[in-house]
Write an enzyme that holds these catalytic residues in place. Structure first.
Site, PDB file in Angstrom:
ATOM      1  N   ASP A  67       1.062  -3.359  12.899  1.00 13.27           N
ATOM      2  CA  ASP A  67      -0.259  -3.590  13.492  1.00 13.27           C
ATOM      3  C   ASP A  67      -1.212  -4.280  12.512  1.00 13.27           C
ATOM      4  OD1 ASP A  67      -0.198  -1.537  16.069  1.00 13.27           O
ATOM      5  OD2 ASP A  67       1.035  -0.919  14.378  1.00 13.27           O
ATOM      6  N   TYR A  68      -1.020  -4.049  11.222  1.00 15.34           N
ATOM      7  CA  TYR A  68      -1.963  -4.589  10.231  1.00 15.34           C
ATOM      8  C   TYR A  68      -1.509  -5.922   9.651  1.00 15.34           C
ATOM      9  CZ  TYR A  68      -3.346   0.154  10.992  1.00 15.34           C
ATOM     10  OH  TYR A  68      -3.694   1.318  11.618  1.00 15.34           O
ATOM     11  N   ILE A  69      -0.422  -6.423  10.171  1.00 11.33           N
ATOM     12  CA  ILE A  69       0.040  -7.722   9.687  1.00 11.33           C
ATOM     13  C   ILE A  69      -0.954  -8.809  10.111  1.00 11.33           C
ATOM     14  CG2 ILE A  69       1.464  -8.567  11.619  1.00 11.33           C
ATOM     15  CD1 ILE A  69       3.626  -9.148   9.440  1.00 11.33           C
TER      16      ILE A  69
ATOM     17  N   GLU B 287       0.848  -1.186   0.000  1.00 15.28           N
ATOM     18  CA  GLU B 287       0.000   0.000   0.000  1.00 15.28           C
ATOM     19  C   GLU B 287       0.890   1.244   0.000  1.00 15.28           C
ATOM     20  OE1 GLU B 287      -2.117  -0.956   3.590  1.00 15.28           O
ATOM     21  OE2 GLU B 287      -2.716  -2.864   2.695  1.00 15.28           O
TER      22      GLU B 287
ATOM     23  N   GLU C 199      -4.011  -6.895   2.931  1.00 17.09           N
ATOM     24  CA  GLU C 199      -2.767  -7.465   3.454  1.00 17.09           C
ATOM     25  C   GLU C 199      -2.628  -8.959   3.165  1.00 17.09           C
ATOM     26  OE1 GLU C 199      -4.627  -5.279   5.040  1.00 17.09           O
ATOM     27  OE2 GLU C 199      -3.272  -3.580   5.311  1.00 17.09           O
TER      28      GLU C 199
ATOM     29  N   GLN D  58       2.064  -2.184   5.526  1.00 16.01           N
ATOM     30  CA  GLN D  58       2.321  -0.784   5.859  1.00 16.01           C
ATOM     31  C   GLN D  58       2.699  -0.563   7.322  1.00 16.01           C
ATOM     32  OE1 GLN D  58      -0.755   2.406   4.937  1.00 16.01           O
ATOM     33  NE2 GLN D  58       0.817   2.709   3.396  1.00 16.01           N
TER      34      GLN D  58
ATOM     35  N   HIS E 216      -0.796   2.110  15.802  1.00 21.65           N
ATOM     36  CA  HIS E 216       0.442   2.500  15.116  1.00 21.65           C
ATOM     37  C   HIS E 216       1.621   2.399  16.076  1.00 21.65           C
ATOM     38  CE1 HIS E 216      -2.739   4.382  12.699  1.00 21.65           C
ATOM     39  NE2 HIS E 216      -1.932   4.196  11.688  1.00 21.65           N
TER      40      HIS E 216
END
Ligand SMILES: Cc1ncc(C[n+]2csc(CCOP(=O)(O)OP(=O)(O)O)c2C)c(N)n1
Ligand SMILES: [Mg+2]
Length: 803
Positions: A550-552, A494, A525, A547, A592
């Site tokens: 946390d979003y993994i 992203e 993701e 990105q 974040h």
């Protein structure tokens, strides 16, 4: 000898007939395997079975259109497809059921995966690539429903990359991107988010993938009514259909018992995908489950008699046979002779596989019985040993577990004895484990000389007056070097393309290397990871960017179930050297600032997990990883992109070693182990501690998986006799993992004068802003006080109470 030429009509009719009869033969062979397979489970010879019965016909059609170089990414129903391509023989099938640990006999996974999980070999014994364009390929299945979908995206995208980029040394992977990636999925599994995400990604990317939905109306016991809106997947995805104005998918719908329609649909799909690089979906309806879902239940419990009757009538093999007879392609007599001979062959294959499976175990049993027999004649505990021996003799078909367990239990009756017979038993056990353990535990990581942990360190080198630059510049210039050096390398994520990632670590690189090599993706993701896996399976060197750490979590299922298990579950026959780049640790707010490193090191065994403290270290990890061929997760420090670092003059060449810690400050009183963003605070605190007379040694773990292969940390503990692990994960997270490594694995407990401790973040997510960080994560004062309290406890005179 020259034979009379036949007329073209003869040839085509005979060919036509032969082809159909060959298909019928495979359909019946596959069915017979399913029927006998179920029986093997019910009689206890195999533990579990999930078979391809009721789905034979469409798989024959798919196999017809599947060409060399193509890849399958499918699920457990595809045995007929594998048989049609001669990638799975009935004997292999039974070896899979029994979990034979010999790869030559059980080529799918040497018994590591339950039957019904298919894969081909991409790699030679020495780890080098086979020519994938000269064979039919199947990426290794996983059990998780729809888990095959993310990887499919990458497998298909690789063709697009190869068609549009001139990548040197790619002959083994592609011929002008003509390869199609074929996905298969059950109707119910299309309810998973992964299916829809992959579907959308494939449409956006316009890549040659053909997705087949095997629709039998059920997902185990749950009917379509509870699975799919309108009970019809092709109805609801009809908006994906391409038209004159917009790119999209070609959607085809075909009945699973209709042989000619299937053949036609698959040829059509293959042409569209292969030539135009347009994705295709084939919704194959009216399939059945003649034996129910799997061996763990019976479908009579949840299907009505009408449904069962309908399934009997519309069984695709039955209707195929009727069609053959109606069209005069063969006769009842010819087919029934064929069926009989197939039955015999499958029975024989089953018997042979069982004999091959059990024979070595019977031999082992014999040798163990002999050892116990000798022991029983001499030991004071002979009655007990004799009983175990007789129990073992009574087990006609022993498992390895039976043998190991009985041998080990026998030792308990020999406590205090010191005889050659006891020694013989100990040696038997040692040898047995030496032989057997690798069959179950090898290949979690690459074990060959090109493994990442064998790449030698190359330290960054500097001019006498190095330029001080933002950390992100170091990364950018290093990626520039890597993309110039490795033309098979590509990065995507992203905001990674046009703006060069949110922190500008790729600034200007899309312009330089083009949209295919440095690209933006949608916010997805799981399929970013899947894209990477598929590309890597086809010889490219992808770097997938997530990105923020946390979003993994959106991609963790694919990382954990697919990527991390790839080498293990294929016993080293497939590899996906995907580098996952992300950024994490402390910054601002709940989403974040995450540093769930405990979760990562636990879920990603089979990958490397690397936590560089600065961007020079990070660049060095990328360089190391590109030199080897293993999957890894690299977490850059979110708050490090704007910090100044001296710019090395050997970017692109410097290699940070994997599995090696670095002592960043020498000291004598206590060993402080940390990593990532927290390490900077620990170093600062170590300086402050000096002011109160505490001389702390600071070690940067930097590589969490694997951690400290040389056991340097315990050498520090030997000197300081005190240990504190500091990180910003939850309590008992990665700090506990490191503690176990140091205290237990490295034997650190023997050198400790104080209780080893951890200091982590709070259990809750980090609150927003400077103060949220201060009260949520370990801050400088927390670390200072923690170290001080350890010193105070051991020496209250020199270190009086602080507060
Ligand atoms: C993520 C996940 N959830 C649940 C399961 C258990 N499970 C295995 S197969 C299956 C049903 C799948 O049905 P469908 O996709 O229609 O395939 P079919 O077996 O009918 O061919 C379920 C729920 C699983 N393997 N993975
Ligand atoms: Mg189903």
């Amino acid at each position: 000898m020259k034979s009379e030429p036949k007329t073209s009509n003869d040839i085509s009719f005979n060919d036509f007939k032969n082809q159909i009869l060959k298909d019928y033969e495979i359909a019946v062979t596959s069915r017979e395997c399913s029927l006998l397979g179920r029986r093997e489970v019910l009689t206890g010879k195999a533990k579990f079975g999930i078979f391809g019965d009721g789905k034979e016909l469409p798989q024959l059609a798919m196999a017809r259109s599947f060409q060399d170089g193509d890849f399958r990414s499918g699920y457990y129903r595809d045995q007929t497809f594998m048989m049609a391509l001669d990638l799975l023989k009935p004997k292999d099938f039974f070896h899979g059921l029994y979990a034979t640990t010999n790869l030559a006999k059980e080529p799918m996974s040497a018994g590591r995966q339950m039957g019904g999980h298919f894969g081909t070999h991409s790699l030679n014994e020495d780890g080098s690539w086979k020519d994938l364009t000269a064979q039919k390929n199947s990426s290794a299945d996983i059990s998780c429903t729809a888990g095959q979908m993310p990887r499919l995206v990458g497998l298909a995208q690789a063709s697009k990359i190869y068609r549009n980029l001139n990548i040197p040394n790619s002959e083994k992977f592609s011929q002008n991107g003509n390869e199609v990636a074929w996905g298969t999925i059950g109707n119910a599994s299309t309810s998973e988010g992964l299916f829809f995400e992959a579907l959308n990604a494939g449409g956006v990317l316009q890549i040659p993938m053909v997705i087949s939905v095997w629709d039998d109306g059920y997902g185990i016991s749950v009917p379509a009514k509870y699975q799919t809106t309108k009970e019809d997947i092709s109805k609801i995805i009809s908006g994906f259909q391409r038209d004159d104005k917009d790119d999209g998918y070609e959607l085809l719908k075909v009945k699973g018992w209709d042989y000619t329609a299937l053949i036609h649909a698959y040829e059509n799909a293959s042409d569209i995908a292969r030539e135009e690089h347009v994705p295709v979906i084939i919704h194959v309806t009216e399939l059945t489950q003649p034996q129910g879902h799997s061996t763990s239940g019976s479908h009579e419990r949840y299907k009505s008699e009408e449904q069962l009757e309908w399934e009997r009538e519309n069984d695709c093999n039955k209707r195929f046979k009727e069609w053959i007879l109606e069209n005069g392609i063969s006769t009842e007599e010819e087919l029934s002779t064929l069926e009989k001979s197939i039955r015999r062959e499958v029975r024989n294959a089953k018997k042979e596989a069982w004999d091959e499976f059990i024979k070595p175990l019977k031999q082992k049993k014999k040798s163990l019985v002999a050892v116990l027999d000798t022991l029983a004649t001499n030991s004071p505990n002979r009655t007990f040993i004799t009983k175990i021996k007789n129990d073992l003799i009574a087990i006609e078909e022993p498992s390895k577990k039976d043998l190991a367990s009985m041998a080990r239990k026998s030792l308990r009756y020999l406590l205090g004895e010191d005889t050659p017979e006891k020694l013989a038993l100990s040696q038997w056990i040692d040898q047995f484990f030496k032989d057997m353990e690798p069959k179950y535990s090898s290949h979690l990581y690459n074990e060959l000389p090109n493994r990442a942990t064998a790449v030698q360190e190359v330290k960054p080198s500097y001019t006498s007056d190095p330029e001080m630059v933002d950390g992100r510049v170091i990364l950018r210039d290093n990626f520039d070097k890597l993309f110039a050096k490795y033309q098979e390398a590509l990065i995507f994520g992203e905001d990674s393309g046009v703006i060069g990632d949110v922190n500008q670590g790729l600034e200007g690189l899309q312009k330089k290397y083009g949209e295919l090599r440095v690209s933006d993706t949608g916010i997805r993701e799981a399929t970013i990871i899947g894209q990477g896996i598929g590309l890597a399976l086809r010889g490219l060197r992808p770097i997938a960017e997530i990105q923020y750490l946390d979003y993994i979590l959106y991609g963790i299922q694919t990382l954990s179930d697919d990527l991390a298990t790839m080498l293990y579950r294929t016993v080293g026959k497939q590899k996906a050297p995907l580098i996952v780049r992300t950024r994490g640790h402390r910054l601002e707010g709940i989403w974040h600032s995450g540093s769930p490193m405990g979760a990562m090191v636990h879920l990603l065994r089979g990958m490397y997990v690397l936590v560089p403290r600065d961007m020079t270290k990070a660049a060095g990890f990328y360089n190391t990883l590109m030199k080897s061929d293993e999957p890894a997760l690299v977490i850059e420090s979110l708050n490090g992109y704007r910090l100044k670092e001296a710019k090395p003059k050997n970017l692109g060449e410097n290699c940070t070693p994997i599995g090696v810690v670095e002592t960043v400050r020498k000291g004598t009183d206590i060993t402080l182990v940390s990593y990532g963003s927290t390490l900077r605070i620990v170093v600062q605190v170590a300086r402050e501690l000096q002011e109160v007379g505490i001389d702390a040694e600071v070690i940067d773990a930097q590589s969490l998986l694997p951690f400290d292969l040389r056991h340097d940390t315990v050498k520090s503990v030997k000197k300081t006799n005190r240990l504190l692990v500091v990180d910003e994960d939850v309590p008992g997270g990665c700090s506990a993992y490191l503690l176990q490594e140091i205290v237990e694995k490295q034997g650190g407990y023997a050198y400790l004068d104080s209780a080893p401790q951890t200091l982590s973040a709070k259990a809750h997510r980090p609150a927003f802003s400077t103060d949220g960080d201060y009260f949520s994560k370990p801050n400088a004062e927390d670390i200072f006080e923690k170290v001080y309290s350890i010193m105070h406890e051991s020496n209250p005179v020199d270190y009086p109470k602080l507060r």
